[in-house]
Design an enzyme around this catalytic site. Structure first.
Site, PDB file in Angstrom:
ATOM      1  N   GLU A   1      -5.853  -4.298 -26.980  1.00 13.46           N
ATOM      2  CA  GLU A   1      -6.758  -5.314 -27.525  1.00 13.46           C
ATOM      3  C   GLU A   1      -6.472  -6.690 -26.941  1.00 13.46           C
ATOM      4  O   GLU A   1      -7.200  -7.649 -27.210  1.00 13.46           O
ATOM      5  CB  GLU A   1      -6.654  -5.349 -29.057  1.00 13.46           C
ATOM      6  CG  GLU A   1      -5.422  -6.027 -29.632  1.00 13.46           C
ATOM      7  CD  GLU A   1      -4.172  -5.177 -29.593  1.00 13.46           C
ATOM      8  OE1 GLU A   1      -4.158  -4.141 -28.898  1.00 13.46           O
ATOM      9  OE2 GLU A   1      -3.183  -5.558 -30.251  1.00 13.46           O
TER      10      GLU A   1
ATOM     11  N   HIS B   1      -0.609  -3.566 -25.540  1.00 16.94           N
ATOM     12  CA  HIS B   1      -1.679  -4.006 -26.420  1.00 16.94           C
ATOM     13  C   HIS B   1      -3.032  -3.939 -25.715  1.00 16.94           C
ATOM     14  O   HIS B   1      -3.414  -4.885 -25.038  1.00 16.94           O
ATOM     15  CB  HIS B   1      -1.430  -5.451 -26.859  1.00 16.94           C
ATOM     16  CG  HIS B   1      -0.324  -5.594 -27.830  1.00 16.94           C
ATOM     17  ND1 HIS B   1      -0.509  -5.527 -29.186  1.00 16.94           N
ATOM     18  CD2 HIS B   1       1.012  -5.784 -27.638  1.00 16.94           C
ATOM     19  CE1 HIS B   1       0.659  -5.679 -29.797  1.00 16.94           C
ATOM     20  NE2 HIS B   1       1.594  -5.836 -28.879  1.00 16.94           N
TER      21      HIS B   1
ATOM     22  N   CYS C   1       1.702  -0.406 -29.904  1.00 18.21           N
ATOM     23  CA  CYS C   1       2.956  -1.164 -29.912  1.00 18.21           C
ATOM     24  C   CYS C   1       3.909  -0.598 -30.960  1.00 18.21           C
ATOM     25  O   CYS C   1       4.328   0.549 -30.828  1.00 18.21           O
ATOM     26  CB  CYS C   1       2.682  -2.654 -30.095  1.00 18.21           C
ATOM     27  SG  CYS C   1       4.088  -3.696 -29.670  1.00 18.21           S
TER      28      CYS C   1
END
Lengths: 203, 252
Positions: A187, A185, A80
């Site tokens: 994650e 993202h 990001c």
């Protein structure tokens, strides 16, 4: 040991958790000794460009990270805002970026977006380009979670490894040798993120 | 591919998740960590957690508990409830939340939105707008979990939040909440017509067709819901559920 750079910014808890789920030891650190020995380095990031790059410089780690990433081929992933910092600069601020990959960061403009809203918030596709090992695997229907108002531009064709349709097809993933950047993202992208992070961590 | 987000909205009261109607009569739903784990297994698009007493009781976020939530979730998490300082917001990001939701503090001190956006970026700051329709058919703005009424015009406040940098708004008609009779489409439409940031519908969904209508007629970018994801059957037994991706695509 996977090191996630601790510069006071970014959602680090989830990156650590995901790395551990994949069977890798991961730690949040700003200790140069630990970082110098890291097998993989991850730079998270959330917030505004200037705030982030200044905080990163304040850690004193930039010279070490620059050496590891650009001279020692250490696998490096910017997530990001962490990806945006890899470039020369951003329209969002006045500070220079790390400049490890040539390119610039600009805001989504209402013209390019038709009716889409800013920020770009939510799940979207990533269309892989240039056969990067970051996207290797059987999963063709990649979707990841995005949350951003700015995106990369002016990146050399060889360094673009993923684009995402939002208005135009903007650059959502880049790679220059061992340095990777993803606008989304991983994650926070369930199994799609797990697959991508695994691909990075086995480099 | 589907770009509309479908977001379970989870209400935290103390250590448990609850569900109510019109912001009252809250019923215990279950252990929050287990609930989040289930939504994670079902690959929910994202989750929003509201601590419904944090502002009223003047407690901040329960960071220990929230950290455990974040450990279970590989999708974006938003948190709202009792937020009034930048350090709370920064801590939430560190423990694993993507976005923070501001309500009371944003109304009482709108400049706080701007300060939060400065450190966190627009995409991480959500403003939650809770309203009720008054006797004259106009909307009143509420804070403190729907207990304190304000005189500011609801739509002016929404525009102000956007101008101050909020990344998205989550909009709820309190009297529709938990009633499962549909969202307040008038409210949603008026909001989306005047704003360029994403709006999330909240409060009232009874069926998946309500999601479709909220997007196609209300113009929202995402839908949040509570009852529809936690109750099942005629007797409202508690069952955590979330449609899989193919079903979600069909809804829209």
């Amino acid at each position: 040991m996977v090191v996630i750079i601790d510069y006071g910014i970014g959602n680090t808890g989830s990156i650590i958790k995901m790395s551990e789920r994949l069977g890798f030891e991961a730690v949040l650190s700003k200790d140069p000794v630990l970082i110098a020995d890291a097998s993989h380095i991850i730079l998270p990031g959330v917030g505004s460009f200037d705030n982030a790059i200044l905080k990163l410089h304040n850690t004193g780690l930039v010279p070490l990270l620059t050496t590891l990433a650009t001279k020692e081929d250490r696998p490096f992933l910017g997530i990001c805002l962490g990806m945006q910092l890899l470039f020369n600069g951003s329209e969002e601020g006045i500070e220079s970026g790390l400049g490890w990959i040539d390119g610039h960061v600009i805001k989504f403009s209402t013209e390019e977006l038709n009716n889409h809203k800013i920020p770009h918030m939510g799940w979207n596709q990533v269309l892989p380009e240039n056969n990067s090992n970051l996207f290797r695997g059987s999963n063709k229907a990649y979707r990841f979670y995005f949350t951003h108002s700015y995106h990369a531009t002016n990146v050399a064709v060889d360094h673009v490894i993923g684009r995402t349709p939002y208005g135009n097809n903007f650059i959502s993933a880049v790679q220059r040798r061992n340095i990777y950047g993803v606008q989304f993202h991983p994650e926070k992208s369930h199994n799609f993120g797990l697959d991508l992070l695994r691909n990075f961590l086995i480099i | 591919m589907l770009s509309v987000r479908v977001i379970p909205s989870l209400l935290l009261k103390g250590q448990g998740f609850v569900k109510g109607k019109k912001f009252k009569d809250h019923r215990y739903i279950g252990d929050p960590i287990n609930t989040i784990r289930i939504f994670n297994d079902k690959q929910a698009d994202e989750l929003v957690v509201f601590d419904i007493n944090a502002t009223i009781n003047k407690t901040g976020p329960n960071f220990d508990l929230l950290k455990e939530f974040a450990n279970e979730a590989f999708m974006p998490l938003s948190y709202g409830g009792g937020l009034n300082s930048l350090s709370q917001i920064e801590k939430l990001f560190t423990i694993g939340f993507e976005k923070v939701v501001l309500n009371t503090c944003a109304i009482e001190n709108p400049n706080f939105i701007k300060e939060a956006v400065y450190i966190a970026g627009s995409s991480s700051i959500v403003v939650s707008i809770d309203v009720r329709k008054n006797f004259f058919g106009r909307y009143d703005l509420y804070s403190h979990s729907g207990t304190k009424k304000h005189t500011v015009n609801v739509f002016d406040f929404a525009k102000l939040a956007e101008d101050l940098g909020a990344g998205e708004l989550i909009v709820c008609n309190i009297d529709k909440e938990g009633m499962r009779s549909g969202y307040d489409l008038d409210l949603l439409r008026k909001m989306t017509e005047n704003l360029s940031i994403p709006v999330v519908a909240n409060g009232g969904a009874g069926s998946f067709s309500d999601f479709n209508v909220a997007v196609n007629l209300g113009g929202v970018s995402a839908v949040a819901a509570g009852s529809i994801f936690v109750y099942h059957g005629k007797l409202d037994g508690v069952l955590i559920q979330y449609p899989d991706y193919e079903e979600l695509v069909k809804i829209f």
